[in-house]
Design an enzyme around this catalytic site. Structure first.
Site, PDB file in Angstrom:
ATOM      1  N   CYS A   2     -29.419  17.870  44.624  1.00 16.98           N
ATOM      2  CA  CYS A   2     -30.659  17.331  45.806  1.00 16.98           C
ATOM      3  C   CYS A   2     -32.053  18.286  45.182  1.00 16.98           C
ATOM      4  O   CYS A   2     -31.765  19.943  45.094  1.00 16.98           O
ATOM      5  CB  CYS A   2     -30.740  17.432  46.726  1.00 16.98           C
ATOM      6  SG  CYS A   2     -29.272  16.246  47.915  1.00 16.98           S
ATOM      7  N   ARG A  27     -31.377  16.507  39.353  1.00 10.51           N
ATOM      8  CA  ARG A  27     -31.086  17.536  40.565  1.00 10.51           C
ATOM      9  C   ARG A  27     -30.654  15.945  41.531  1.00 10.51           C
ATOM     10  O   ARG A  27     -29.931  15.985  42.192  1.00 10.51           O
ATOM     11  CB  ARG A  27     -31.151  18.318  41.143  1.00 10.51           C
ATOM     12  CG  ARG A  27     -32.064  19.977  40.822  1.00 10.51           C
ATOM     13  CD  ARG A  27     -32.725  20.802  41.590  1.00 10.51           C
ATOM     14  NE  ARG A  27     -31.723  21.408  42.183  1.00 10.51           N
ATOM     15  CZ  ARG A  27     -30.551  22.281  42.436  1.00 10.51           C
ATOM     16  NH1 ARG A  27     -30.799  23.114  40.920  1.00 10.51           N
ATOM     17  NH2 ARG A  27     -29.976  22.147  43.433  1.00 10.51           N
ATOM     18  N   TRP A  75     -29.584  13.509  46.322  1.00  8.92           N
ATOM     19  CA  TRP A  75     -28.243  13.308  45.482  1.00  8.92           C
ATOM     20  C   TRP A  75     -27.769  12.726  46.255  1.00  8.92           C
ATOM     21  O   TRP A  75     -26.871  13.458  46.837  1.00  8.92           O
ATOM     22  CB  TRP A  75     -27.781  13.904  44.552  1.00  8.92           C
ATOM     23  CG  TRP A  75     -26.365  13.535  43.015  1.00  8.92           C
ATOM     24  CD1 TRP A  75     -26.537  12.526  42.313  1.00  8.92           C
ATOM     25  CD2 TRP A  75     -25.320  13.966  43.849  1.00  8.92           C
ATOM     26  NE1 TRP A  75     -25.057  12.685  42.299  1.00  8.92           N
ATOM     27  CE2 TRP A  75     -24.449  13.412  43.261  1.00  8.92           C
ATOM     28  CE3 TRP A  75     -24.796  14.730  44.914  1.00  8.92           C
ATOM     29  CZ2 TRP A  75     -22.906  12.892  42.956  1.00  8.92           C
ATOM     30  CZ3 TRP A  75     -23.014  14.644  44.747  1.00  8.92           C
ATOM     31  CH2 TRP A  75     -22.741  14.189  44.493  1.00  8.92           C
ATOM     32  N   ASN A 101     -30.412  20.317  51.307  1.00 10.81           N
ATOM     33  CA  ASN A 101     -30.217  20.512  49.916  1.00 10.81           C
ATOM     34  C   ASN A 101     -28.980  21.187  50.026  1.00 10.81           C
ATOM     35  O   ASN A 101     -28.555  21.959  51.021  1.00 10.81           O
ATOM     36  CB  ASN A 101     -30.747  21.437  48.372  1.00 10.81           C
ATOM     37  CG  ASN A 101     -29.540  21.444  47.224  1.00 10.81           C
ATOM     38  OD1 ASN A 101     -28.603  20.357  47.203  1.00 10.81           O
ATOM     39  ND2 ASN A 101     -29.929  22.740  46.445  1.00 10.81           N
ATOM     40  N   GLY A 102     -27.388  20.518  49.780  1.00  9.09           N
ATOM     41  CA  GLY A 102     -25.863  21.192  50.463  1.00  9.09           C
ATOM     42  C   GLY A 102     -24.994  20.030  51.277  1.00  9.09           C
ATOM     43  O   GLY A 102     -25.515  18.808  51.708  1.00  9.09           O
ATOM     44  N   GLU A 487     -14.714  17.562  25.546  1.00  6.25           N
ATOM     45  CA  GLU A 487     -16.351  17.408  25.624  1.00  6.25           C
ATOM     46  C   GLU A 487     -16.584  16.265  24.298  1.00  6.25           C
ATOM     47  O   GLU A 487     -17.176  15.456  25.147  1.00  6.25           O
ATOM     48  CB  GLU A 487     -16.800  18.515  24.323  1.00  6.25           C
ATOM     49  CG  GLU A 487     -17.985  18.410  24.405  1.00  6.25           C
ATOM     50  CD  GLU A 487     -18.763  18.654  25.904  1.00  6.25           C
ATOM     51  OE1 GLU A 487     -17.948  18.711  27.078  1.00  6.25           O
ATOM     52  OE2 GLU A 487     -20.170  18.493  26.192  1.00  6.25           O
ATOM     53  N   LYS A 491     -18.779  13.380  26.795  1.00  7.64           N
ATOM     54  CA  LYS A 491     -20.589  13.136  26.808  1.00  7.64           C
ATOM     55  C   LYS A 491     -20.287  11.371  26.624  1.00  7.64           C
ATOM     56  O   LYS A 491     -21.596  11.182  27.440  1.00  7.64           O
ATOM     57  CB  LYS A 491     -20.625  13.322  25.323  1.00  7.64           C
ATOM     58  CG  LYS A 491     -20.754  14.911  25.029  1.00  7.64           C
ATOM     59  CD  LYS A 491     -22.702  15.108  26.121  1.00  7.64           C
ATOM     60  CE  LYS A 491     -22.260  16.112  27.285  1.00  7.64           C
ATOM     61  NZ  LYS A 491     -21.127  17.151  27.586  1.00  7.64           N
ATOM     62  N   GLU A 494     -19.829  10.307  30.453  1.00  7.96           N
ATOM     63  CA  GLU A 494     -21.059  10.210  31.185  1.00  7.96           C
ATOM     64  C   GLU A 494     -22.597   9.816  31.426  1.00  7.96           C
ATOM     65  O   GLU A 494     -22.790   9.060  32.225  1.00  7.96           O
ATOM     66  CB  GLU A 494     -21.388  11.928  31.464  1.00  7.96           C
ATOM     67  CG  GLU A 494     -21.715  12.237  30.315  1.00  7.96           C
ATOM     68  CD  GLU A 494     -22.249  13.575  30.812  1.00  7.96           C
ATOM     69  OE1 GLU A 494     -22.125  14.105  32.117  1.00  7.96           O
ATOM     70  OE2 GLU A 494     -21.545  14.713  29.859  1.00  7.96           O
ATOM     71  N   HIS A 510       2.893  10.421  22.188  1.00  9.87           N
ATOM     72  CA  HIS A 510       4.191  10.372  23.150  1.00  9.87           C
ATOM     73  C   HIS A 510       3.383   9.612  24.230  1.00  9.87           C
ATOM     74  O   HIS A 510       3.358   9.804  25.436  1.00  9.87           O
ATOM     75  CB  HIS A 510       4.325  12.060  23.916  1.00  9.87           C
ATOM     76  CG  HIS A 510       4.113  12.507  22.448  1.00  9.87           C
ATOM     77  ND1 HIS A 510       6.023  13.003  22.436  1.00  9.87           N
ATOM     78  CD2 HIS A 510       3.620  13.400  22.167  1.00  9.87           C
ATOM     79  CE1 HIS A 510       5.848  14.095  21.874  1.00  9.87           C
ATOM     80  NE2 HIS A 510       5.067  14.436  20.996  1.00  9.87           N
ATOM     81  N   LYS A 609     -27.412  17.034  37.472  1.00  8.76           N
ATOM     82  CA  LYS A 609     -27.341  18.208  36.641  1.00  8.76           C
ATOM     83  C   LYS A 609     -27.086  19.378  37.483  1.00  8.76           C
ATOM     84  O   LYS A 609     -25.718  19.680  36.888  1.00  8.76           O
ATOM     85  CB  LYS A 609     -28.989  18.780  36.526  1.00  8.76           C
ATOM     86  CG  LYS A 609     -28.723  19.608  35.402  1.00  8.76           C
ATOM     87  CD  LYS A 609     -28.383  18.882  33.697  1.00  8.76           C
ATOM     88  CE  LYS A 609     -28.288  20.286  32.217  1.00  8.76           C
ATOM     89  NZ  LYS A 609     -27.161  19.640  31.863  1.00  8.76           N
TER      90      LYS A 609
HETATM   91  C1  F6R Z   1     -21.250  17.267  31.390  1.00 13.33           C
HETATM   92  C2  F6R Z   1     -22.010  18.293  32.614  1.00 13.33           C
HETATM   93  C3  F6R Z   1     -21.255  18.891  33.619  1.00 13.33           C
HETATM   94  C4  F6R Z   1     -21.245  20.436  33.411  1.00 13.33           C
HETATM   95  C5  F6R Z   1     -20.722  21.085  34.775  1.00 13.33           C
HETATM   96  C6  F6R Z   1     -21.007  22.384  34.988  1.00 13.33           C
HETATM   97  O1  F6R Z   1     -22.428  16.943  30.063  1.00 13.33           O
HETATM   98  O2  F6R Z   1     -22.925  18.373  32.319  1.00 13.33           O
HETATM   99  O3  F6R Z   1     -19.589  18.601  33.223  1.00 13.33           O
HETATM  100  O4  F6R Z   1     -21.107  21.014  32.580  1.00 13.33           O
HETATM  101  O5  F6R Z   1     -20.912  20.062  35.294  1.00 13.33           O
HETATM  102  O6  F6R Z   1     -21.912  22.618  35.027  1.00 13.33           O
HETATM  103  P1  F6R Z   1     -22.828  23.723  35.352  1.00 13.33           P
HETATM  104  O7  F6R Z   1     -22.497  24.564  33.666  1.00 13.33           O
HETATM  105  O8  F6R Z   1     -24.280  24.119  35.129  1.00 13.33           O
HETATM  106  O9  F6R Z   1     -21.662  24.430  36.064  1.00 13.33           O
END
Ligand code: F6R
Length: 614
Positions: A2, A27, A75, A101-102, A487, A491, A494, A510, A609
């Protein structure tokens, strides 16, 4: 999670609010809304399901006059994304509008009490409960809005950043925060409010970060006032933030994610600048110099992080254990905070977070600090909650990351961790001069190395077309590149919604090897390192079972080329920095597959994000 934005001043509020919402859309983007008060004191609220562009469409031709307003992009937490659950929420009488937000954790109890007092609800949100609670207190105690907000927040358990306005008062926004980000921008005869300073940077560089349990009284006719929930005046600390607007624009790229992938050679220059002497290769981090003894005496280092930052921390574990010989643990912040962990005085907790606002990581930091443990932060967002809550730290300085999938933050985090390991290792004498110089020199060359890596983009774009059909992917790597495999898989899943798993290459046999068939591609990271031969054998094992292999390998690697179906060649640098090199083609692979599948790369479904809720 949010985004909230507010304005009070001498300009028309709605264009500022809508622009702010666009900047905050990273957000959350399932519904949006705006509330404005015009000169006559009338309160107008417009909200709808969908993105900010849908809201823009919806408000065309509506009564948008007013030089005070609040706006929100959502969100969803409580209640599905629809018009009714969109913010702002109005109190039952329609007198008060609130954005939030929260999460209000005790909203059920509060709601039941309000229902008993005759309140009805139009939405399924916890936020509507809060606005009605404020109204109930204002009416029963016959107190001003500020006092009603203060008393209501004292009853609330949970996280919030809220902004509240009331009909008949075109001058004042009341805002408050607990564990969710909020900043007030101070302009000339005007104030701005936002979840993220970057969203209002074109209007002011002067910001006041509202702290937990504080209420900001933002009044067009008065200096900013901040109170604690106990009704004491709080200190107002105005900070300057230097950011350029171009950092918030796509700059000709079709997506922020692609822009951010391509920015990496430059962001690493910014990350390294002033920290490695190009002549002597000496590495200096002020956060380490200022707390030298802490680092020298550290018996254990514990990384706490989530998502991509957690993956970067796994690489940090390898770097610190091998270069500093300090035992390292890497914890999911969300697990750590509820595990009653054993923390000692000679431990160091390192919190890693791009946004600096992730609720679980922030809670882990608070827990560690309460236990008396020294906490070091590796953050990107300057002035963010985690950066402010830690004892010391090092910013990664990669600039605002707007694409939801983290890219340049990952390479920045690993770069800072490598510098951190070198700085500590050198002080401790656990790293040889030769290796120290080798890694530092390789760090200095990283920007040009990444320029080189990015040349594979057209090839990856072609390759990606072949794999849009896949429903599952497996990513394999070992040693430093096992976290890179995790990682890469994150990517892909998501942004393309293809199921993908990362595995240490040798673990394959395994269990997961049972999944291998022609339908499931394997991305194998097989760059030269001390387990190269073993990874090459793992590739053979997959091949023998009919699997299709995309290998990331060194140029001219004939051995891997013979068994892989496709190869992505990368330049080779010192082993411990290879995750930075290898992550770039994996970012591009995920990006192009998602684009060819027609996904919304910058705003993938269900994601946001900055995860400021648990
Ligand atoms: C993946 C991604 C999330 C963040 C996670 C932590 O691409 O963006 O997995 O890495 O939500 O976010 P931060 O680094 O902002 O604490």
């Amino acid at each position: 999670m949010c985004g909230i934005v507010g304005y009070v001043g001498w300009r028309e509020a709605s264009p500022i609010l809508i622009k702010g919402l666009h900047r905050l859309e990273y957000r959350g983007y399932d519904s949006a809304g705006v509330a404005l008060i015009n000169e006559k004191g009338e309160l107008n609220v417009f909200k709808c399901k969908g993105k900010v562009s849908d809201l823009e469409h919806f408000i065309q031709g509506k009564e948008l006059a007013g030089s005070i307003g609040i706006a929100h992009t959502r969100w969803a937490t409580h209640g599905e994304p629809n018009d009714a659950n969109a913010h702002p929420h109005c109190s039952e009488s329609g007198e008060i509008a609130l954005i939030h937000n929260g999460i209000i954790e005790n909203y059920r109890v509060l709601k039941e009490a309000l229902i008993e007092n005759g309140y009805t609800f139009r939405s399924n949100t916890d936020s509507e409960v809060l606005v009605n609670l404020i109204e109930y207190i204002r009416t029963t105690n016959r107190c001003p809005l500020l006092e009603a907000v203060r008393q209501a927040l004292r009853q609330v358990v949970g996280a919030y950043a809220i902004a509240v306005i009331e009909r008949g008062n075109p001058n004042r926004i009341i805002a408050a925060r607990q564990s969710s980000p909020m900043v007030v921008g101070i302009g000339d005869g005007e104030y701005f409010l936002s979840s993220d300073a970057a969203s209002i940077i074109e209007y002011t560089r002067d910001f006041v970060y509202v702290n937990d349990a504080e209420i900001a009284v933002i009044d067009r006719n008065a200096p900013l006032k901040v109170l604690t929930l106990d009704n004491h005046d709080a200190r107002i600390d105005i900070r300057k933030l230097e950011l350029s607007i171009s950092q918030l624009e796509k700059g000709g790229y079709p997506h922020f994610m692609l822009k951010e992938i391509y920015e990496q050679p430059r962001t690493l220059v910014d990350c390294i600048r002033g920290r490695i002497n190009p002549e002597t290769c000496e590495v200096k981090l002020s956060g380490v110099i200022d707390h030298r003894d802490r680092f020298l005496q550290a018996r254990r280092i514990i990384f706490v992080a989530c998502g991509t930052s957690w993956h970067a921390s796994l690489i940090g574990e390898h770097l610190i254990e091998s270069i500093c010989r300090i035992p390292v643990e890497v914890e999911y912040a969300s697990e750590f905070r509820y595990r009653n962990p054993i923390l000692r005085e000679d431990d160091i907790v390192i919190a890693v977070s791009q946004s600096g606002e992730t609720a679980d990581t922030l809670a882990a930091v608070e827990l560690a600090r309460k236990a008396g443990t020294f906490v070091f932060g590796i953050c990107n967002a300057v002035g963010s909650s985690i950066a402010r809550a830690t004892d010391s730290g090092a910013y990664i300085h990669v600039g605002p990351e707007i694409g939801v999938a983290s890219t340049k933050a990952f390479t920045g985090q690993v770069t800072v961790m490598a510098m951190l390991a070198l700085a500590i290792g050198h002080e401790k004498g656990t790293v040889s001069e030769a290796y120290y110089h080798e890694v530092a020199a390789a760090l200095l060359r990283l920007p040009e190395t990444l320029e080189e890596v990015l040349k594979v983009a057209p090839q990856i774009a072609d390759l990606s077309k072949i794999f849009t059909y896949a429903r599952n992917f497996i990513y394999l790597g070992r040693g430093y590149n096992y976290p890179t495999a995790l990682e890469g898989a994150l990517k892909l899943k998501e942004i393309s919604y293809i199921h993908a798993e990362g595995y240490p290459a040798a673990e394959m046999k395994h269990g997961p090897i049972a999944l291998i068939d022609a339908e499931m591609p394997t991305v194998a990271i097989a760059t030269p390192d001390h387990t190269y031969e073993k990874t090459a054998s793992n590739i053979e094992e997959i091949k023998a079972r009919g699997g299709r292999i995309i290998a990331v390998c060194a140029r001219d690697d004939e051995q891997v080329r013979r068994s892989a179906d496709y190869v992505i060649e990368v330049p080779v640098i010192t082993e411990c920095l290879m995750p930075i090199v290898v992550s770039v083609p994996l970012q591009l692979l995920a990006y192009y597959i998602a684009v060819y599948k027609g996904r919304n790369v910058d705003q993938p479904r269900n994601l946001a994000k900055s995860v400021t809720v648990e």
